[in-house]
Design a protein around this motif. Sequence first.
Motif, PDB file in Angstrom:
ATOM      1  N   GLU A 115       5.835  17.521  21.063  1.00 17.23           N
ATOM      2  CA  GLU A 115       5.135  16.281  20.732  1.00 17.23           C
ATOM      3  C   GLU A 115       5.906  15.477  19.692  1.00 17.23           C
ATOM      4  O   GLU A 115       6.462  16.038  18.746  1.00 17.23           O
ATOM      5  N   ASN A 116       5.915  14.165  19.885  1.00 15.02           N
ATOM      6  CA  ASN A 116       6.449  13.234  18.899  1.00 15.02           C
ATOM      7  C   ASN A 116       5.383  13.001  17.842  1.00 15.02           C
ATOM      8  O   ASN A 116       4.209  12.788  18.171  1.00 15.02           O
ATOM      9  N   HIS A 117       5.792  13.008  16.576  1.00 15.91           N
ATOM     10  CA  HIS A 117       4.894  12.708  15.462  1.00 15.91           C
ATOM     11  C   HIS A 117       5.560  11.610  14.643  1.00 15.91           C
ATOM     12  O   HIS A 117       6.583  11.861  14.004  1.00 15.91           O
ATOM     13  N   LEU A 118       4.995  10.425  14.674  1.00 15.65           N
ATOM     14  CA  LEU A 118       5.509   9.310  13.877  1.00 15.65           C
ATOM     15  C   LEU A 118       4.445   8.979  12.824  1.00 15.65           C
ATOM     16  O   LEU A 118       3.298   8.662  13.168  1.00 15.65           O
ATOM     17  N   ILE A 119       4.834   9.064  11.569  1.00 23.95           N
ATOM     18  CA  ILE A 119       3.907   8.820  10.471  1.00 23.95           C
ATOM     19  C   ILE A 119       4.316   7.534   9.763  1.00 23.95           C
ATOM     20  O   ILE A 119       5.469   7.373   9.361  1.00 23.95           O
ATOM     21  N   VAL A 120       3.345   6.639   9.643  1.00 25.93           N
ATOM     22  CA  VAL A 120       3.557   5.348   8.978  1.00 25.93           C
ATOM     23  C   VAL A 120       2.736   5.360   7.696  1.00 25.93           C
ATOM     24  O   VAL A 120       1.536   5.648   7.724  1.00 25.93           O
ATOM     25  N   ILE A 121       3.388   5.034   6.596  1.00 30.31           N
ATOM     26  CA  ILE A 121       2.695   4.922   5.311  1.00 30.31           C
ATOM     27  C   ILE A 121       2.825   3.470   4.845  1.00 30.31           C
ATOM     28  O   ILE A 121       3.924   2.930   4.797  1.00 30.31           O
ATOM     29  N   LYS A 122       1.676   2.867   4.565  1.00 27.54           N
ATOM     30  CA  LYS A 122       1.645   1.455   4.196  1.00 27.54           C
ATOM     31  C   LYS A 122       0.661   1.267   3.059  1.00 27.54           C
ATOM     32  O   LYS A 122      -0.491   1.710   3.129  1.00 27.54           O
ATOM     33  N   ASN A 123       1.111   0.632   1.984  1.00 31.15           N
ATOM     34  CA  ASN A 123       0.195   0.276   0.913  1.00 31.15           C
ATOM     35  C   ASN A 123      -0.525  -1.005   1.311  1.00 31.15           C
ATOM     36  O   ASN A 123       0.110  -1.997   1.655  1.00 31.15           O
ATOM     37  N   VAL A 124      -1.833  -0.943   1.266  1.00 32.51           N
ATOM     38  CA  VAL A 124      -2.674  -2.058   1.701  1.00 32.51           C
ATOM     39  C   VAL A 124      -3.428  -2.569   0.484  1.00 32.51           C
ATOM     40  O   VAL A 124      -4.060  -1.802  -0.236  1.00 32.51           O
ATOM     41  N   GLU A 125      -3.358  -3.855   0.255  1.00 27.60           N
ATOM     42  CA  GLU A 125      -4.024  -4.462  -0.913  1.00 27.60           C
ATOM     43  C   GLU A 125      -5.483  -4.684  -0.624  1.00 27.60           C
ATOM     44  O   GLU A 125      -5.896  -5.037   0.408  1.00 27.60           O
TER      45      GLU A 125
END
Length: 125
Positions: A115-125
């Motif tokens: 399985e592909n695991h793509l993790i996105v981390i984004k700071n949201v205001e």
Amino acid sequence: MNSILLQPEINELDTLNEFIIKELSEEDFQVTLIVEEIFANIVNYSNTEFIIVNVEYEKPTLTIEFIDNGFEFNPLLKEFDGPPYAVNEKQLGGAGIYLTKELADELEYHYENSENHLIVIKNVE
């Protein structure tokens, strides 16, 4: 962390967007762009049977993990010399990955248990 299981069909994008907005309590334009680009790429190119999306939001950090059992593909290895070519040029592809790399605060990828695991981390205001 909350999860949703989706079919690899583009019409599932509305369901995914609603799921993300529910986690954030309001829409974030950059998050929506990231989610749409990644989801569309998985649907169109991976040949997956399913897409699982895990979401965790602890202000201000939003973590989204996309899991699929399609072709192994690490988008972090795609290199760019600069912004993708103009839309009217003959070559297509790559703009979504470039956009995601530019908008996300952090991206991680690993391939585990087929399985592909793509993790996105984004700071949201």
